[in-house]
Every structure is written in C-alpha cells, then in structure tokens.
Motif scaffolding. Structure first.
Motif, PDB file in Angstrom:
ATOM      1  N   THR A 152       0.844  -1.190   0.000  1.00 42.50           N
ATOM      2  CA  THR A 152       0.000   0.000   0.000  1.00 42.50           C
ATOM      3  C   THR A 152       0.883   1.245   0.000  1.00 42.50           C
ATOM      4  O   THR A 152       2.115   1.147  -0.011  1.00 42.50           O
ATOM      5  CB  THR A 152      -0.914   0.031   1.242  1.00 42.50           C
ATOM      6  N   LEU A 153       0.250   2.415   0.038  1.00 45.90           N
ATOM      7  CA  LEU A 153       1.025   3.652   0.041  1.00 45.90           C
ATOM      8  C   LEU A 153       1.859   3.801   1.305  1.00 45.90           C
ATOM      9  O   LEU A 153       2.839   4.546   1.317  1.00 45.90           O
ATOM     10  CB  LEU A 153       0.093   4.858  -0.104  1.00 45.90           C
ATOM     11  N   ALA A 154       1.496   3.097   2.380  1.00 47.08           N
ATOM     12  CA  ALA A 154       2.310   3.138   3.598  1.00 47.08           C
ATOM     13  C   ALA A 154       3.680   2.512   3.374  1.00 47.08           C
ATOM     14  O   ALA A 154       4.625   2.799   4.106  1.00 47.08           O
ATOM     15  CB  ALA A 154       1.593   2.409   4.736  1.00 47.08           C
ATOM     16  N   ASP A 155       3.802   1.661   2.343  1.00 48.65           N
ATOM     17  CA  ASP A 155       5.081   1.029   2.033  1.00 48.65           C
ATOM     18  C   ASP A 155       5.949   1.888   1.119  1.00 48.65           C
ATOM     19  O   ASP A 155       7.071   1.506   0.799  1.00 48.65           O
ATOM     20  CB  ASP A 155       4.840  -0.336   1.368  1.00 48.65           C
ATOM     21  N   VAL A 156       5.426   3.009   0.693  1.00 43.51           N
ATOM     22  CA  VAL A 156       6.194   3.956  -0.122  1.00 43.51           C
ATOM     23  C   VAL A 156       6.847   4.950   0.823  1.00 43.51           C
ATOM     24  O   VAL A 156       6.163   5.740   1.473  1.00 43.51           O
ATOM     25  CB  VAL A 156       5.294   4.682  -1.145  1.00 43.51           C
ATOM     26  N   GLY A 157       8.164   4.910   0.931  1.00 45.36           N
ATOM     27  CA  GLY A 157       8.860   5.809   1.852  1.00 45.36           C
ATOM     28  C   GLY A 157       8.770   7.252   1.400  1.00 45.36           C
ATOM     29  O   GLY A 157       8.992   7.569   0.227  1.00 45.36           O
ATOM     30  N   GLY A 158       8.443   8.151   2.350  1.00 45.83           N
ATOM     31  CA  GLY A 158       8.406   9.575   2.018  1.00 45.83           C
ATOM     32  C   GLY A 158       7.330   9.900   0.989  1.00 45.83           C
ATOM     33  O   GLY A 158       6.244   9.342   0.997  1.00 45.83           O
ATOM     34  N   MET A 159       7.640  10.855   0.102  1.00 49.63           N
ATOM     35  CA  MET A 159       6.775  11.256  -1.005  1.00 49.63           C
ATOM     36  C   MET A 159       5.358  11.590  -0.519  1.00 49.63           C
ATOM     37  O   MET A 159       4.357  11.207  -1.119  1.00 49.63           O
ATOM     38  CB  MET A 159       6.742  10.155  -2.074  1.00 49.63           C
ATOM     39  N   GLU A 160       5.264  12.313   0.590  1.00 47.36           N
ATOM     40  CA  GLU A 160       3.970  12.611   1.199  1.00 47.36           C
ATOM     41  C   GLU A 160       3.078  13.444   0.282  1.00 47.36           C
ATOM     42  O   GLU A 160       1.861  13.264   0.249  1.00 47.36           O
ATOM     43  CB  GLU A 160       4.177  13.344   2.534  1.00 47.36           C
ATOM     44  N   GLU A 161       3.683  14.359  -0.469  1.00 50.47           N
ATOM     45  CA  GLU A 161       2.882  15.213  -1.349  1.00 50.47           C
ATOM     46  C   GLU A 161       2.195  14.382  -2.422  1.00 50.47           C
ATOM     47  O   GLU A 161       1.022  14.599  -2.747  1.00 50.47           O
ATOM     48  CB  GLU A 161       3.780  16.277  -1.992  1.00 50.47           C
ATOM     49  N   ILE A 162       2.916  13.402  -2.978  1.00 50.11           N
ATOM     50  CA  ILE A 162       2.332  12.524  -3.995  1.00 50.11           C
ATOM     51  C   ILE A 162       1.201  11.701  -3.393  1.00 50.11           C
ATOM     52  O   ILE A 162       0.132  11.527  -3.999  1.00 50.11           O
ATOM     53  CB  ILE A 162       3.417  11.621  -4.599  1.00 50.11           C
ATOM     54  N   LYS A 163       1.415  11.200  -2.176  1.00 45.75           N
ATOM     55  CA  LYS A 163       0.374  10.398  -1.520  1.00 45.75           C
ATOM     56  C   LYS A 163      -0.885  11.224  -1.282  1.00 45.75           C
ATOM     57  O   LYS A 163      -2.013  10.738  -1.487  1.00 45.75           O
ATOM     58  CB  LYS A 163       0.899   9.852  -0.193  1.00 45.75           C
ATOM     59  N   GLU A 164      -0.702  12.464  -0.851  1.00 49.10           N
ATOM     60  CA  GLU A 164      -1.856  13.317  -0.588  1.00 49.10           C
ATOM     61  C   GLU A 164      -2.629  13.607  -1.864  1.00 49.10           C
ATOM     62  O   GLU A 164      -3.869  13.597  -1.876  1.00 49.10           O
ATOM     63  CB  GLU A 164      -1.398  14.621   0.064  1.00 49.10           C
ATOM     64  N   ARG A 165      -1.914  13.844  -2.945  1.00 52.33           N
ATOM     65  CA  ARG A 165      -2.585  14.119  -4.216  1.00 52.33           C
ATOM     66  C   ARG A 165      -3.309  12.884  -4.730  1.00 52.33           C
ATOM     67  O   ARG A 165      -4.414  12.972  -5.268  1.00 52.33           O
ATOM     68  CB  ARG A 165      -1.571  14.609  -5.258  1.00 52.33           C
ATOM     69  N   LEU A 166      -2.682  11.711  -4.568  1.00 53.42           N
ATOM     70  CA  LEU A 166      -3.346  10.472  -4.967  1.00 53.42           C
ATOM     71  C   LEU A 166      -4.618  10.255  -4.162  1.00 53.42           C
ATOM     72  O   LEU A 166      -5.658   9.850  -4.701  1.00 53.42           O
ATOM     73  CB  LEU A 166      -2.398   9.282  -4.765  1.00 53.42           C
ATOM     74  N   GLU A 167      -4.530  10.521  -2.872  1.00 52.94           N
ATOM     75  CA  GLU A 167      -5.688  10.309  -1.997  1.00 52.94           C
ATOM     76  C   GLU A 167      -6.832  11.243  -2.374  1.00 52.94           C
ATOM     77  O   GLU A 167      -7.988  10.818  -2.486  1.00 52.94           O
ATOM     78  CB  GLU A 167      -5.273  10.548  -0.540  1.00 52.94           C
ATOM     79  N   ALA A 168      -6.500  12.516  -2.592  1.00 52.16           N
ATOM     80  CA  ALA A 168      -7.553  13.501  -2.853  1.00 52.16           C
ATOM     81  C   ALA A 168      -8.162  13.350  -4.245  1.00 52.16           C
ATOM     82  O   ALA A 168      -9.384  13.429  -4.417  1.00 52.16           O
ATOM     83  CB  ALA A 168      -6.993  14.911  -2.675  1.00 52.16           C
ATOM     84  N   ALA A 169      -7.297  13.116  -5.243  1.00 48.92           N
ATOM     85  CA  ALA A 169      -7.771  13.154  -6.626  1.00 48.92           C
ATOM     86  C   ALA A 169      -8.212  11.806  -7.160  1.00 48.92           C
ATOM     87  O   ALA A 169      -8.953  11.746  -8.144  1.00 48.92           O
ATOM     88  CB  ALA A 169      -6.677  13.725  -7.541  1.00 48.92           C
ATOM     89  N   PHE A 170      -7.790  10.720  -6.523  1.00 50.64           N
ATOM     90  CA  PHE A 170      -8.056   9.416  -7.132  1.00 50.64           C
ATOM     91  C   PHE A 170      -8.631   8.404  -6.147  1.00 50.64           C
ATOM     92  O   PHE A 170      -9.673   7.808  -6.369  1.00 50.64           O
ATOM     93  CB  PHE A 170      -6.757   8.871  -7.738  1.00 50.64           C
ATOM     94  N   LEU A 171      -7.955   8.241  -4.984  1.00 50.96           N
ATOM     95  CA  LEU A 171      -8.315   7.138  -4.098  1.00 50.96           C
ATOM     96  C   LEU A 171      -9.592   7.398  -3.301  1.00 50.96           C
ATOM     97  O   LEU A 171     -10.430   6.506  -3.159  1.00 50.96           O
ATOM     98  CB  LEU A 171      -7.158   6.843  -3.139  1.00 50.96           C
ATOM     99  N   ALA A 172      -9.729   8.610  -2.748  1.00 51.90           N
ATOM    100  CA  ALA A 172     -10.883   8.894  -1.897  1.00 51.90           C
ATOM    101  C   ALA A 172     -12.213   8.647  -2.624  1.00 51.90           C
ATOM    102  O   ALA A 172     -13.108   7.989  -2.064  1.00 51.90           O
ATOM    103  CB  ALA A 172     -10.814  10.324  -1.367  1.00 51.90           C
ATOM    104  N   PRO A 173     -12.394   9.133  -3.868  1.00 51.44           N
ATOM    105  CA  PRO A 173     -13.667   8.846  -4.557  1.00 51.44           C
ATOM    106  C   PRO A 173     -13.870   7.352  -4.800  1.00 51.44           C
ATOM    107  O   PRO A 173     -14.999   6.862  -4.752  1.00 51.44           O
ATOM    108  CB  PRO A 173     -13.531   9.616  -5.879  1.00 51.44           C
ATOM    109  N   MET A 174     -12.754   6.611  -5.076  1.00 54.88           N
ATOM    110  CA  MET A 174     -12.896   5.196  -5.383  1.00 54.88           C
ATOM    111  C   MET A 174     -13.221   4.370  -4.137  1.00 54.88           C
ATOM    112  O   MET A 174     -13.854   3.329  -4.213  1.00 54.88           O
ATOM    113  CB  MET A 174     -11.599   4.663  -6.015  1.00 54.88           C
ATOM    114  N   ARG A 175     -12.780   4.857  -2.958  1.00 51.58           N
ATOM    115  CA  ARG A 175     -13.034   4.109  -1.721  1.00 51.58           C
ATOM    116  C   ARG A 175     -14.456   4.298  -1.214  1.00 51.58           C
ATOM    117  O   ARG A 175     -14.886   3.606  -0.300  1.00 51.58           O
ATOM    118  CB  ARG A 175     -12.063   4.579  -0.626  1.00 51.58           C
ATOM    119  N   ASN A 176     -15.167   5.262  -1.759  1.00 46.43           N
ATOM    120  CA  ASN A 176     -16.509   5.573  -1.280  1.00 46.43           C
ATOM    121  C   ASN A 176     -17.531   5.438  -2.417  1.00 46.43           C
ATOM    122  O   ASN A 176     -18.054   6.442  -2.927  1.00 46.43           O
ATOM    123  CB  ASN A 176     -16.558   6.996  -0.707  1.00 46.43           C
ATOM    124  N   PRO A 177     -17.809   4.199  -2.839  1.00 49.73           N
ATOM    125  CA  PRO A 177     -18.740   4.023  -3.967  1.00 49.73           C
ATOM    126  C   PRO A 177     -20.141   4.533  -3.666  1.00 49.73           C
ATOM    127  O   PRO A 177     -20.854   4.979  -4.572  1.00 49.73           O
ATOM    128  CB  PRO A 177     -18.733   2.500  -4.186  1.00 49.73           C
TER     129      PRO A 177
END
Length: 434
Positions: A152-177
């Motif tokens: 998961t993204l927790a296994d990706v060291g650092g890169m917090e800005e990328i994780k936040e953008r992924l969460e906001a723009a892609f993952l959050a809508p997909m996790r809440n059908p």
C-alpha cells in the motif's frame, strides 16, 4: 591455488563457466571449507550473496567460514535426529537479530543510528509481488493478473505530497462508492503519471492497487503490438476484457507514450488503429469499465496523444519526482538490508544522494558492494561494506534524471498548454533549473 585438489580446480573451472550459478558456487565454497581454505570459501560465499542476496544457505556458509556461530536452522538440519512432523520442524530462516546479539562485541553495528519506528512514509518499500495468475482457475488467459496484494502507500517511503494528491484526486472517490453513486460518479477512473525514469511509478501503481484491494495487471507495448494486421487492436481489446472480468482491477499501462503515441506523427496506419482502439476501450461505452481503474505511466508525456487526456479517459495527471529525503532513506535501507554492512550513517548518505532516482540509489548500493567484494578478494581478508564504500560509490553516480529535466524544461516553458506542466515548472524553479 597450487595447493588445491584437482576436484576443487575442476569446480573452479565449472564456476567460471557459469558465474551466476549460486548452488554450484556454494558447492565449491563447501569443498574449500572442508579443506581448511576458509578465506577462499568466504570469498565464494560473498559472490553467491551478490547474485542471491536473500539466500539463507549462502549466509549460513559465510558465517561458518568466518568462524561465527552457525545459524540454529543449520544445526538442527545436521543433527542426527528422527525427522520431526512438519509443524514442529525448526525454521530454515536465519535469525539475524539473535546472531547480532551473539557477536555484538566482535561485529560493529550495521547503522550508526537505530531504525525509525514503522509507520506511513517511513517503512522500506517491499519487494514487488509475484504474479499469482488470473482469477478464475478454469479460465486460461494470456494476460497475467496479480491477485490483490499487501503493498500500500504506507510502504512507499516519504513522497507525502504525492500520496496526498493520490488520496484527494483518485483514491478517496474510489473508496466511497456509495458517495459516488449519490453524486452520480461512476466507479472508474484514469490517471497519468509522468516524470523521470527510475522514480517509482510502477511501485506507486501497485500501491494504489493495494489501497483499493484490487487486482493488478501491467501491460506494455510488447504485450499488445503484433506484426499481423488487426492483431494489435484485438490484443488491446483482450487486455481490457481481462481487466473487466477481474474487476475491481488496476490496469497499468506502462510506457503509454508507445501504446498511445501522437497519431499525427505516425506513418504506419496499423499503429494509428491501435491508438484508436485504446481510445475506444478507455471510453468503455455502456459502463463496461465499471471497477477498472486505468493508471498509465510515461517519461515523455508530451509524446502522448492529446485525445488520451480528454475528460473521462486519463484526465488526471501526477508528477512523480526523484525521491525526497525520507524516501531515499527507506530505499537505501531496503537495498542494504541483506548486505554485510557496518556503521552506516544513513543521514549523511541521504544528504549526498540528493536528486538521485530510486534506480540510482540501488546502483550506489550495488557499486559499494562491488568495492568491498573486490577489496576482500584482492587482500584475502573479508570485510564489511562501510561508509567509505558508499560515499565513494555515491560520488561516482551521476543523477540519471538530469537528461530528462533538460528535455522537460523546454517543454514546460514553451509548450505548457492548459497548465499541464505547472507543477513541473514550480519544481524547476525551486531547484533553480530554469
């Protein structure tokens, strides 16, 4: 070597003919150890570990040749005792923590500071998952699909800005059908990742699949392109059909600039038809792509056909830059985890490896290992990999990302239609590369 027996000399000849054959090299090391040639055995075991860093047998043999306590698993295997039931057999893995405690007075610490506590963004990336095959055992398919993995993204060291953008723009809508259905959003999506090579785009795609609990399917141009007319389009259709059958599924299009290159530059009609087929499949007329999450990666987004970035296709973009300091520490720790190191100051090493990609950092660790190995072979005395080896290797490795930024700078400055490269421009200004 004049004191060696004819058998050992014959084994050396065989190993020279097949240098990557780890079992053969370990057999030679066992023979050397049996004749009291401990240093030669250690050298062979060290080479075996270069080819197979996780080989428990090679580690155990090196420990014995260096006169250190043998792993408990080896002692259990050599003892003449009745075979135990499988549930009660001793583990064959080597307990490094116990070994470090036993030889703490003789062997310097691996790192000068303790490892950070596990947590999101601080853990080392895991090794890529092994493909488990397609979903239905009775459904043979030419396309390899990985079962939902644990990365998961927790296994990706650092890169917090990328994780936040992924969460906001892609993952959050997909996790809440449910919310998606409330607001009329379909359970589908497309994301284009771009940036310099070797910075972890593929690993991030696997992590997204893990976050969504989805299967993972990676496709490149070699999987699609065919010399016969019409076969490439059919292959493209079969790729998407497989992903639809495996839904929820993350479909990763690697090097999408090759699969979806600009049609205006193409001379061959067959390739234009393949791009047209890709566009048709991305549209998924009638909701056919429900549960299929398309992620694409490219080093040259300016060569991707503009129609691929139309809304409803790959309409979101993500810039994946060289790893930041926490990510570099995680990557270095991961690549040094199975190597014999002593007193490595990761903080200092992180500072001198700025701008290096993940692939560059792996090369630094490999080059440092080669330095220690060659030095051990030349002097006949086996030693650990130290900071001098790592700093020397880091000094020799030039960032492989520099040529990419040289090309991207011109595109970002003079062809930034619609602000697609605003994030890249901001990074270049921050790094003073404009």
């Amino acid at each position: 070597m004049s004191n060696e027996s004819p058998l050992i000399q014959s084994m050396r000849t065989a190993v020279a003919a097949a240098p990557a054959d780890v079992p053969l090299r370990l057999h030679l090391a066992e023979l050397l150890l049996g004749e009291g040639l401990g240093e030669a055995a250690v050298a062979e075991a060290a080479v075996a570990l270069q080819h197979a860093p996780g080989d428990a047998g090679a580690r155990a043999l090196m420990m014995r040749a260096m006169g250190l306590p043998a792993p408990a698993a080896d002692k259990a295997e050599t003892a003449e005792e009745p075979e135990q039931p499988a549930a009660h057999r001793p583990s064959t893995g080597f307990d490094w923590a116990a070994a470090e405690d036993e030889v703490a007075d003789a062997v310097p610490p691996r790192f000068v500071a303790p490892a950070p506590a596990p947590g999101p963004g601080a853990t080392a990336p895991e090794a890529p998952l092994v493909a488990d095959g397609s979903g239905d055992p009775g459904d043979a398919t030419a396309w390899e699909v990985d079962a939902p993995g644990t990365v998961t993204l927790a296994d990706v060291g650092g890169m917090e800005e990328i994780k936040e953008r992924l969460e906001a723009a892609f993952l959050a809508p997909m996790r809440n059908p449910e919310l998606g259905r409330l607001y009329g959003k379909s359970l589908r999506g497309g994301l284009l990742m771009y940036g310099p090579p070797g910075c972890g785009k593929t690993f991030i795609a696997r992590a997204v699949a893990g976050e969504l609990g989805a299967s993972f399917m990676s496709v490149s141009i070699n999987d699609v392109l065919d010399m016969w007319m019409g076969n490439s389009e059919r292959n493209m259709h079969e790729v998407f059909e497989t992903a639809r059958r495996q839904a929820p599924c993350v479909l990763f299009l690697d090097e999408v600039d090759a699969l979806g290159a600009k049609r205006s530059r193409m001379q061959h009609g067959g390739m234009r038809n393949t791009v047209n087929q890709l566009l048709t499949e991305l549209d998924g007329v009638g909701g056919a792509n429900e549960g299929v999450f398309v992620l694409a990666a490219t080093n040259v987004p300016w060569d991707v056909d503009i129609a691929l970035r139309r809304p409803g296709r790959l309409d979101r973009t993500l810039l994946v830059l060289p790893p930041d300091a926490p990510a570099r520490e995680a990557i270095l720790r991961y690549h040094l985890r199975d190597r014999p190191i002593e007193s490595v100051d990761l903080g200092k090493l992180v500072k001198v490896t700025e701008d290096l990609s993940g692939a560059d950092l792996a090369h630094v660790c490999e080059s440092a290992s080669e330095r220690a190995l060659l030095d051990s072979a030349r002097t006949g005395v086996v030693r650990m990999i130290n900071m001098k080896d790592l700093l020397g290797a880091a000094k020799e490795v030039r960032p492989s990302t520099d040529p990419w930024f040289a090309s991207a700078r011109n595109v970002a400055m003079f062809a930034n239609e619609g602000g697609m490269y605003d994030e890249l421009l901001a990074y270049l200004k921050r790094k003073r590369k404009l």
